[in-house]
Design an enzyme around this catalytic site. Structure first.
Site, PDB file in Angstrom:
ATOM      1  N   CYS A 130      -7.686   6.310   1.938  1.00 12.38           N
ATOM      2  CA  CYS A 130      -7.055   5.655   3.153  1.00 12.38           C
ATOM      3  C   CYS A 130      -7.420   6.845   4.495  1.00 12.38           C
ATOM      4  CB  CYS A 130      -5.690   5.062   3.261  1.00 12.38           C
ATOM      5  SG  CYS A 130      -4.547   6.076   2.669  1.00 12.38           S
ATOM      6  N   HIS A 243      -1.100   6.119   9.123  1.00 14.36           N
ATOM      7  CA  HIS A 243      -1.266   7.510   9.005  1.00 14.36           C
ATOM      8  C   HIS A 243      -1.749   8.366  10.312  1.00 14.36           C
ATOM      9  CE1 HIS A 243      -0.555   7.139   4.817  1.00 14.36           C
ATOM     10  NE2 HIS A 243      -1.804   7.192   4.426  1.00 14.36           N
TER      11      HIS A 243
END
Length: 350
Positions: A130, A243
């Site tokens: 990711c 994130h």
């Protein structure tokens, strides 16, 4: 593109549920949807597209007859079952780390290197880590416009990147901290409540973590730059979802911040949120559940000349996993539908 027989292994997890949401939101053509998970989840029903779909145990027999199968159940399950699904004739999009660095398996962010998928209708395609996906979305337009030198990146990774138990632990630890009660973590190496720590994945002998290695080696493969120098420090922060990354890039040719903003704004998968005077910059609370990766705080680097420093935030369950996987499938099957017959023959892959 006609309806496809689609399977999801790991359908009950966070990424599996987001895969279902993305498939529905993008009206992905499914003639059959087969949901699979571990034996303990078999028999559950999951609501999707106006119906309730049963969950089956993921077995070799359950994988037969699919055109497309998404895997999001961990590397061990992928290593055991993804080649079986591919052998049955399916295109497998694997969200684990099992095949990412296999030389014969494409590692794909469609906006960056989707052309490597042309003509493939079966075999295994790897979905990157990711944090790597978010980084490469921003690096790719810079690579095309100016060329890349060195990259220094610090990540600020949400609890959900470590799974549902880590999110639960963040909430429980926060409640305990507010009540001045002791709390011992189990899903994470440290308590994340009112805390952060530079420990994402397993430490390696050289002092870097496996997550930091993924950002280096996966980015090199995606961007086609085998010598690209990337130094990453990955940090877990007390955020539930999304994130963030602080990135400093050495460029081969100069690019001023205004031109960089225009470049990012025109790049697929990115949006620019960059007006600090108006308190506008990317944040997890404004990126959660959204597809684009937001880029802001774009400025000239004080370390690399020429170079840029910027800040990005993306939903690591969405673009960092589920959306990217569905985009891979769209790229493969849409290309197949549009291609001449001689380009449609599948290639065997690991």
């Amino acid at each position: 593109m006609s309806g496809l027989r689609v399977g999801i292994v790991g359908a009950t997890g966070a990424v599996g549920l987001d895969l279902l949401a993305v498939l529905a939101a993008r009206a992905f053509p499914c003639s059959e949807l087969r949901l699979m998970a571990s034996a303990r989840s078999a028999g559950r029903r999951i609501a999707h597209a106006g119906g309730a779909h049963p969950v089956h145990e993921a077995t070799p027999e359950a994988l037969a007859g699919l055109d497309l199968c998404f895997f999001s159940a961990g590397a061990a399950v992928s290593r055991a079952l993804a080649p079986v699904a591919a052998a049955h004739g399916a295109l497998v999009v694997d969200n684990s780390s099992a095949f990412r660095m296999h030389p014969e398996v494409p590692l794909v962010v469609p906006e960056c290197n989707g052309s490597v998928l042309a003509g493939d209708t079966r075999g295994i395609v790897a979905n990157p880590n990711c944090s790597t996906i978010l980084l490469c979305l921003a690096l790719a337009p810079l690579q095309r416009a100016t060329g890349l030198g060195r990259v220094v990146v610090s990540t600020y990774q949400a609890a959900s990147g470590a799974g549902a138990r880590a999110v639960d632990e963040l909430k429980a630890g926060t409640r305990a901290s507010l009540a001045d009660e002791p709390f011992v973590p189990s899903a994470l190496p440290q308590s994340l409540a009112f805390n952060l720590f530079p420990h994402v994945d397993v430490f390696q002998p050289d002092g870097f973590t496996r997550e930091e290695d993924k950002m280096l080696y996966e980015s090199r493969k995606i961007l086609g730059l085998p010598q690209l120098a990337i130094e990453a420090t990955c940090v877990r922060v007390p955020v539930e979802r999304c994130h963030a990354e602080a990135v400093t890039v050495e460029l081969e040719r100069p690019l001023d911040p205004a031109a960089a903003r225009a470049l990012f704004a025109a790049a697929p998968g990115l949006e620019v949120v960059d007006d600090p005077g108006a308190r506008l910059y990317p944040m997890p609370v404004t990126s959660s559940g959204r597809d684009p990766v937001a880029v802001g705080r774009v400025r000239a680097s004080r370390v690399f000349v020429p170079g840029l420093t910027f800040w990005l935030v993306g939903d690591q369950v969405r673009k960092g996993a589920a959306l990217n996987a569905v985009q891979i499938a769209e790229r493969v099957f849409c290309d197949m539908a549009a291609a001449p017959a001689e380009r449609r023959a599948p290639r065997d892959r690991a």
